[in-house]
Scaffold this motif. Structure first.
Motif, PDB file in Angstrom:
ATOM      1  N   ALA A 112     -29.407   6.667  40.718  1.00  0.00           N
ATOM      2  CA  ALA A 112     -28.399   6.396  39.689  1.00  0.00           C
ATOM      3  C   ALA A 112     -28.990   5.735  38.451  1.00  0.00           C
ATOM      4  O   ALA A 112     -28.258   5.375  37.537  1.00  0.00           O
ATOM      5  CB  ALA A 112     -27.296   5.519  40.269  1.00  0.00           C
ATOM      6  N   ASN A 114     -25.713   0.512  30.177  1.00  0.00           N
ATOM      7  CA  ASN A 114     -24.787   1.214  31.058  1.00  0.00           C
ATOM      8  C   ASN A 114     -24.211   2.402  30.283  1.00  0.00           C
ATOM      9  O   ASN A 114     -23.421   2.199  29.360  1.00  0.00           O
ATOM     10  CB  ASN A 114     -23.686   0.263  31.511  1.00  0.00           C
ATOM     11  N   LYS A 143     -23.690  10.919  35.104  1.00  0.00           N
ATOM     12  CA  LYS A 143     -23.179   9.767  35.864  1.00  0.00           C
ATOM     13  C   LYS A 143     -24.271   8.778  36.293  1.00  0.00           C
ATOM     14  O   LYS A 143     -24.189   8.148  37.342  1.00  0.00           O
ATOM     15  CB  LYS A 143     -22.365  10.231  37.068  1.00  0.00           C
ATOM     16  N   GLN A 162     -25.937   5.282  36.312  1.00  0.00           N
ATOM     17  CA  GLN A 162     -25.319   3.962  36.189  1.00  0.00           C
ATOM     18  C   GLN A 162     -26.074   3.072  35.219  1.00  0.00           C
ATOM     19  O   GLN A 162     -25.476   2.202  34.590  1.00  0.00           O
ATOM     20  CB  GLN A 162     -25.232   3.295  37.565  1.00  0.00           C
ATOM     21  N   TRP A 163     -27.367   3.284  35.106  1.00  0.00           N
ATOM     22  CA  TRP A 163     -28.194   2.466  34.217  1.00  0.00           C
ATOM     23  C   TRP A 163     -29.251   3.322  33.563  1.00  0.00           C
ATOM     24  O   TRP A 163     -29.775   4.247  34.175  1.00  0.00           O
ATOM     25  CB  TRP A 163     -28.892   1.336  34.979  1.00  0.00           C
TER      26      TRP A 163
END
Length: 142
Positions: free
Chosen positions: A81, A4, A115, A117-118
């Motif tokens: 993301a 993350n 940004k 997420q993973w």
């Protein structure tokens, strides 16, 4: 393995300059791409699979030496993301000197900035005498 980026804390400064380039800009730099392709072949013995993956790559994180020559890199495929890392590799002449860490630090900082997420990567736990999972853990991967 996944990490993350929001939880990433920057590692100590690596001795290599890093570049975060759109893939088109990377491929236009013959000095970088020539050595990249040589190391790719040494590490992965691939061309066909690479060509299929490379169609989806949007960014390349690259570590360079003081003369702006290729040292290490990672290909980045953003999928919403999530960022998929492919062909994370270091020139054998520079292994163990912080080049791979410089690239991974660059990837994680940029993923955080964008940004994502993973960040996801495949890791062969047996490659490099089983050291890769420990290496990637420094950047938040499990």
């Amino acid at each position: 393995m996944t990490a993350n980026p929001a939880q990433y804390r920057r590692q100590k400064t690596a001795p290599f300059k890093t570049l975060f380039l759109p893939v088109e800009e990377f491929y236009q730099n013959e000095t970088l791409t020539q050595r990249h392709d040589e190391v790719l072949w040494q590490d992965f013995h691939t061309h066909g699979k690479y060509a299929r993956i490379a169609k989806h790559v949007e960014y390349v994180a690259v570590a360079v030496d003081k003369d702006e020559r290729y040292v290490a890199s990672a290909l980045i495929v953003p999928l919403g993301a999530k960022w998929i890392l492919e062909y994370v590799m270091t020139d054998p002449l520079h292994q163990g000197k912080g080049a791979g860490s410089a690239v991974m630090d660059c990837v994680m900082r940029e993923a955080k900035r964008h940004k994502a997420q993973w960040v996801i990567l495949n890791c062969d736990p047996k490659k490099n005498q089983g050291q890769l999972p420990r290496f990637y853990a420094k950047f938040g991967f499990s």
